[in-house]
Design a protein around this motif. Sequence first.
Motif, PDB file in Angstrom:
ATOM      1  N   THR A  22       1.449  -1.670 -10.759  1.00 48.50           N
ATOM      2  CA  THR A  22       1.283  -0.949  -9.502  1.00 48.50           C
ATOM      3  C   THR A  22       0.191  -1.625  -8.683  1.00 48.50           C
ATOM      4  O   THR A  22      -0.535  -2.497  -9.187  1.00 48.50           O
ATOM      5  CB  THR A  22       0.869   0.503  -9.766  1.00 48.50           C
ATOM      6  OG1 THR A  22      -0.408   0.506 -10.423  1.00 48.50           O
ATOM      7  CG2 THR A  22       1.891   1.234 -10.640  1.00 48.50           C
ATOM      8  N   VAL A  23       0.041  -1.216  -7.444  1.00 44.95           N
ATOM      9  CA  VAL A  23      -1.038  -1.745  -6.603  1.00 44.95           C
ATOM     10  C   VAL A  23      -2.384  -1.490  -7.274  1.00 44.95           C
ATOM     11  O   VAL A  23      -3.238  -2.386  -7.337  1.00 44.95           O
ATOM     12  CB  VAL A  23      -0.993  -1.100  -5.200  1.00 44.95           C
ATOM     13  CG1 VAL A  23      -2.249  -1.461  -4.406  1.00 44.95           C
ATOM     14  CG2 VAL A  23       0.260  -1.550  -4.448  1.00 44.95           C
ATOM     15  N   VAL A  47       3.811  -6.233  -5.267  1.00 48.79           N
ATOM     16  CA  VAL A  47       3.579  -4.792  -5.296  1.00 48.79           C
ATOM     17  C   VAL A  47       3.068  -4.388  -3.916  1.00 48.79           C
ATOM     18  O   VAL A  47       2.582  -5.205  -3.160  1.00 48.79           O
ATOM     19  CB  VAL A  47       2.569  -4.394  -6.399  1.00 48.79           C
ATOM     20  CG1 VAL A  47       3.123  -4.724  -7.770  1.00 48.79           C
ATOM     21  CG2 VAL A  47       1.212  -5.079  -6.199  1.00 48.79           C
ATOM     22  N   GLY A  48       3.221  -3.119  -3.586  1.00 49.50           N
ATOM     23  CA  GLY A  48       2.787  -2.657  -2.271  1.00 49.50           C
ATOM     24  C   GLY A  48       3.890  -2.629  -1.243  1.00 49.50           C
ATOM     25  O   GLY A  48       3.651  -2.290  -0.078  1.00 49.50           O
ATOM     26  N   ASN A  90       7.580   4.129 -12.360  1.00 47.55           N
ATOM     27  CA  ASN A  90       6.503   3.465 -11.626  1.00 47.55           C
ATOM     28  C   ASN A  90       6.119   4.345 -10.439  1.00 47.55           C
ATOM     29  O   ASN A  90       6.949   4.603  -9.571  1.00 47.55           O
ATOM     30  CB  ASN A  90       6.969   2.089 -11.149  1.00 47.55           C
ATOM     31  CG  ASN A  90       5.862   1.275 -10.490  1.00 47.55           C
ATOM     32  OD1 ASN A  90       5.148   1.771  -9.615  1.00 47.55           O
ATOM     33  ND2 ASN A  90       5.732   0.026 -10.892  1.00 47.55           N
ATOM     34  N   ASP A 102       4.553   3.824  -7.745  1.00 48.84           N
ATOM     35  CA  ASP A 102       4.691   3.201  -6.422  1.00 48.84           C
ATOM     36  C   ASP A 102       6.126   3.260  -5.908  1.00 48.84           C
ATOM     37  O   ASP A 102       6.367   3.146  -4.699  1.00 48.84           O
ATOM     38  CB  ASP A 102       4.234   1.738  -6.462  1.00 48.84           C
ATOM     39  CG  ASP A 102       2.732   1.597  -6.625  1.00 48.84           C
ATOM     40  OD1 ASP A 102       2.041   2.636  -6.720  1.00 48.84           O
ATOM     41  OD2 ASP A 102       2.248   0.453  -6.674  1.00 48.84           O
ATOM     42  N   ASN A 138       6.275   6.235  -3.674  1.00 52.43           N
ATOM     43  CA  ASN A 138       5.150   6.400  -2.753  1.00 52.43           C
ATOM     44  C   ASN A 138       5.554   5.855  -1.385  1.00 52.43           C
ATOM     45  O   ASN A 138       5.810   4.648  -1.247  1.00 52.43           O
ATOM     46  CB  ASN A 138       3.932   5.656  -3.292  1.00 52.43           C
ATOM     47  CG  ASN A 138       2.674   5.904  -2.493  1.00 52.43           C
ATOM     48  OD1 ASN A 138       2.722   6.162  -1.290  1.00 52.43           O
ATOM     49  ND2 ASN A 138       1.519   5.808  -3.149  1.00 52.43           N
ATOM     50  N   TYR A 152       4.214   2.597  -0.114  1.00 52.19           N
ATOM     51  CA  TYR A 152       4.538   1.349  -0.790  1.00 52.19           C
ATOM     52  C   TYR A 152       6.032   1.043  -0.899  1.00 52.19           C
ATOM     53  O   TYR A 152       6.387  -0.077  -1.274  1.00 52.19           O
ATOM     54  CB  TYR A 152       3.970   1.357  -2.221  1.00 52.19           C
ATOM     55  CG  TYR A 152       2.474   1.497  -2.310  1.00 52.19           C
ATOM     56  CD1 TYR A 152       1.628   0.813  -1.446  1.00 52.19           C
ATOM     57  CD2 TYR A 152       1.895   2.313  -3.290  1.00 52.19           C
ATOM     58  CE1 TYR A 152       0.250   0.943  -1.550  1.00 52.19           C
ATOM     59  CE2 TYR A 152       0.521   2.446  -3.396  1.00 52.19           C
ATOM     60  CZ  TYR A 152      -0.299   1.760  -2.525  1.00 52.19           C
ATOM     61  OH  TYR A 152      -1.666   1.880  -2.622  1.00 52.19           O
ATOM     62  N   ASN A 153       6.917   1.994  -0.621  1.00 51.55           N
ATOM     63  CA  ASN A 153       8.320   1.769  -0.966  1.00 51.55           C
ATOM     64  C   ASN A 153       9.217   1.400   0.206  1.00 51.55           C
ATOM     65  O   ASN A 153      10.437   1.450   0.103  1.00 51.55           O
ATOM     66  CB  ASN A 153       8.892   2.982  -1.712  1.00 51.55           C
ATOM     67  CG  ASN A 153       8.946   4.243  -0.857  1.00 51.55           C
ATOM     68  OD1 ASN A 153       8.682   4.200   0.341  1.00 51.55           O
ATOM     69  ND2 ASN A 153       9.285   5.372  -1.488  1.00 51.55           N
TER      70      ASN A 153
END
Length: 286
Positions: A53-54, A147-148, A165, A167, A170, A173-174
């Motif tokens: 993840t971030v 990521v992010g 996960n 993220d 989220n 981030y997605n």
Amino acid sequence: MRIINIGPDLSLAYRPNLETGKAKDKEDYRNFESGSLIDRVFNTYSLMHTNQTVEFVNQKHTEWNGCNHTRMGMMDAIMSLDQLVDESDPDVDFPNSFHAFQTAEGIRQEHPDKEWFQLVGLIHDVGKIMALWDEPQWAVVGDTFPVGCKFQNSIVFRDNTFLKNPDENNPKYNTEFGIYEPNCGLDNVLMSWGHDEYLYRVTKFNKCPIPEEGLYMIRFHSFYPWHSHGDYMHLCNDKDLKMLPWVKEFNKFDLYTKTTDLPDVNNLKVYYQSLIDKYCPGVLQW
């Protein structure tokens, strides 16, 4: 931060015997659907895709970028990989140091005038040494991805390994761009943490005079969604696109030199030590 385990971590125990026989056809490499190693490989990627993840990646940059873990020469680091079998790789089940010399020798045959390229072939996986320092293999080996932002469909096992996960769901981030600006450049993108980014940081920290093309090979050779599937181009700038052909050229040797015909490492050491002395001299900080 909570690390999620998906059942027992089989990557700590699996060591199937090496399958011997005739050389593979090119289409048989990177088979993520079947084979004697597939359970081990899938488990490693499941753990990776759940936990990268971030937040996790930023934590790893803090832990490793200071290169304050040990001091060691590059050849010693390469040979230490005798203790490591990459548990994300469906193609090989022998120590990683052999793959280092296989890759370098393949490059040397086709690019005899590019010593820096041969050197990169030799050292490209040395960042996997983190696995010998108690980093789990899912945070060391395997394909990398940003990521992010949205996890693209070309990522290995994309359909069923990102479900836990955080993220993934989220909204920060997605989306396609996530936290990034269009064409921001890969220098400004957080990649999943692994041996590519770590070795890149080690070479920069120790001021190794490797050309930019070689640094891109080190940093992005595991970024298969980019160099082999054409994803994440919306994050790339002109520099990334200029370097992409070099990463693709490197990938030929990284992938297709993996055979059970293992090199005579002792006979090759003198030559490759001379390249190390030129590009990664002395005792390095890791």
